[in-house]
Design an enzyme around this catalytic site. Sequence first.
Site, mmCIF file in Angstrom:
data_model
loop_
_atom_site.group_PDB
_atom_site.id
_atom_site.type_symbol
_atom_site.label_atom_id
_atom_site.label_comp_id
_atom_site.label_asym_id
_atom_site.label_seq_id
_atom_site.Cartn_x
_atom_site.Cartn_y
_atom_site.Cartn_z
ATOM 1 N N GLY A 41 28.359 46.983 -14.348
ATOM 2 C CA GLY A 41 28.932 48.308 -14.588
ATOM 3 C C GLY A 41 28.221 49.187 -15.601
ATOM 4 O O GLY A 41 28.244 50.407 -15.492
ATOM 5 N N GLU A 97 29.154 48.622 -22.823
ATOM 6 C CA GLU A 97 30.092 48.286 -21.748
ATOM 7 C C GLU A 97 30.526 49.579 -21.067
ATOM 8 O O GLU A 97 30.579 50.647 -21.682
ATOM 9 C CB GLU A 97 31.295 47.533 -22.360
ATOM 10 C CG GLU A 97 32.461 47.258 -21.445
ATOM 11 C CD GLU A 97 32.151 46.350 -20.253
ATOM 12 O OE1 GLU A 97 31.158 46.612 -19.571
ATOM 13 O OE2 GLU A 97 32.944 45.434 -20.002
ATOM 14 N N ASP A 98 30.849 49.465 -19.787
ATOM 15 C CA ASP A 98 31.297 50.647 -19.058
ATOM 16 C C ASP A 98 32.714 51.053 -19.465
ATOM 17 O O ASP A 98 32.975 52.198 -19.819
ATOM 18 C CB ASP A 98 31.209 50.419 -17.534
ATOM 19 C CG ASP A 98 31.864 49.103 -17.083
ATOM 20 O OD1 ASP A 98 32.535 48.432 -17.894
ATOM 21 O OD2 ASP A 98 31.701 48.755 -15.899
ATOM 22 N N ASP A 101 39.382 47.704 -20.858
ATOM 23 C CA ASP A 101 40.719 47.816 -20.279
ATOM 24 C C ASP A 101 41.657 46.919 -21.096
ATOM 25 O O ASP A 101 42.140 47.326 -22.156
ATOM 26 C CB ASP A 101 40.603 47.399 -18.810
ATOM 27 C CG ASP A 101 41.851 47.640 -17.999
ATOM 28 O OD1 ASP A 101 42.622 48.535 -18.355
ATOM 29 O OD2 ASP A 101 42.067 46.927 -16.998
ATOM 30 N N THR A 102 41.891 45.686 -20.665
ATOM 31 C CA THR A 102 42.726 44.790 -21.467
ATOM 32 C C THR A 102 42.022 44.376 -22.759
ATOM 33 O O THR A 102 42.657 44.070 -23.761
ATOM 34 C CB THR A 102 43.059 43.499 -20.684
ATOM 35 O OG1 THR A 102 41.840 42.805 -20.408
ATOM 36 C CG2 THR A 102 43.778 43.800 -19.388
ATOM 37 N N GLY A 103 40.688 44.341 -22.716
ATOM 38 C CA GLY A 103 39.914 43.940 -23.890
ATOM 39 C C GLY A 103 39.438 42.494 -23.844
ATOM 40 O O GLY A 103 38.626 42.075 -24.663
ATOM 41 N N LEU A 106 35.408 41.863 -23.470
ATOM 42 C CA LEU A 106 34.603 42.139 -24.656
ATOM 43 C C LEU A 106 34.931 41.215 -25.812
ATOM 44 O O LEU A 106 34.049 40.818 -26.562
ATOM 45 C CB LEU A 106 34.798 43.582 -25.100
ATOM 46 C CG LEU A 106 33.795 44.569 -24.543
ATOM 47 C CD1 LEU A 106 34.047 45.933 -25.123
ATOM 48 C CD2 LEU A 106 32.372 44.122 -24.876
ATOM 49 N N LYS A 129 40.262 52.533 -22.085
ATOM 50 C CA LYS A 129 41.638 52.654 -21.580
ATOM 51 C C LYS A 129 42.553 52.001 -22.616
ATOM 52 O O LYS A 129 43.116 50.925 -22.388
ATOM 53 C CB LYS A 129 41.768 51.900 -20.253
ATOM 54 C CG LYS A 129 41.251 52.625 -19.031
ATOM 55 C CD LYS A 129 41.759 51.869 -17.799
ATOM 56 C CE LYS A 129 40.925 52.136 -16.585
ATOM 57 N NZ LYS A 129 41.275 51.197 -15.492
HETATM 58 P P1 IMP Z 1 39.025 44.003 -19.498
HETATM 59 O O1 IMP Z 1 38.610 42.597 -19.752
HETATM 60 O O2 IMP Z 1 40.414 44.089 -18.936
HETATM 61 O O3 IMP Z 1 38.842 44.909 -20.680
HETATM 62 O O4 IMP Z 1 38.159 44.480 -18.279
HETATM 63 C C1 IMP Z 1 37.044 45.216 -18.385
HETATM 64 C C2 IMP Z 1 36.269 45.110 -17.090
HETATM 65 O O5 IMP Z 1 37.113 45.357 -15.950
HETATM 66 C C3 IMP Z 1 35.202 46.172 -17.072
HETATM 67 O O6 IMP Z 1 33.983 45.618 -17.476
HETATM 68 C C4 IMP Z 1 35.167 46.577 -15.616
HETATM 69 O O7 IMP Z 1 34.231 45.808 -14.943
HETATM 70 C C5 IMP Z 1 36.517 46.266 -15.071
HETATM 71 N N1 IMP Z 1 37.351 47.490 -14.986
HETATM 72 C C6 IMP Z 1 38.446 47.781 -15.714
HETATM 73 N N2 IMP Z 1 38.957 48.977 -15.393
HETATM 74 C C7 IMP Z 1 38.140 49.462 -14.423
HETATM 75 C C8 IMP Z 1 38.132 50.699 -13.676
HETATM 76 O O8 IMP Z 1 38.975 51.598 -13.824
HETATM 77 N N3 IMP Z 1 37.126 50.838 -12.779
HETATM 78 C C9 IMP Z 1 36.170 49.894 -12.574
HETATM 79 N N4 IMP Z 1 36.138 48.733 -13.252
HETATM 80 C C10 IMP Z 1 37.118 48.512 -14.162
HETATM 81 MG MG MG Z 2 32.284 45.395 -16.264
#
Ligand code: IMP
Ligand code: MG
Length: 175
Positions: A41, A97-98, A101-103, A106, A129
């Site tokens: 991403g 990172e792109d 979301d939940t974190g 990372l 987010k």
């Molecule tokens: P986290 O572990 O929930 O923070 O997820 C982050 C990862 O989920 C990012 O690196 C993205 O690959 C994917 N992701 C979360 N939200 C989106 C979105 O809205 N569009 C595309 N990929 C997303």
């Molecule tokens: Mg990603």
Amino acid sequence: MEELKLLISAEEIAKRVKELAAQISQDYKGREVVFIGILKGAFIFLADLVRAVDLPQLEIDFVRLASYGKSDTSSGEVQITKDIELSIQGKDVIVVEDIVDTGYTLAYLRDVLKLHEPRSVKICCLIDKAERREIEMEIDYCGFKVPKGFLVGYGLDFAEKYRHLSGIYEIVRKK
Ligand code: IMP
Ligand code: MG
């Protein structure tokens, strides 16, 4: 085809990337920085960011992570499927990172990178987010804050599609 709505234009992204790059250039002046992009991403964001940063000695590496969970939300279980190849010991690391979301993704990567004894690890993400965060995760450089929605474009995908789009779009309807 899904129905997409433009959320952040290519011009707005370019402007913000330049601002982030200027801040990073100032903060890391004279330091040895390794930018670590999270595949897939972050590939476009990283490419634009490093070309806008003014740090003549910077290095670039990538990791690829897999997280197990439902298709559009990640779980706490993260795995590195492609590790870094450069040595980061004693260096300043900026993880690119792109979207956070939940974190979980990372938070996991940051802890693993710290085992390599870098001088510092900071996080630069294009989109935060924040309202969806489930684990505390400090973001040092953030492009845009978006409350919710599933976003595509500028590297972000939905089932591997739409990464090539220059702007960032929200999927308003899935078919
Ligand atoms: P986290 O572990 O929930 O923070 O997820 C982050 C990862 O989920 C990012 O690196 C993205 O690959 C994917 N992701 C979360 N939200 C989106 C979105 O809205 N569009 C595309 N990929 C997303
Ligand atoms: Mg990603």
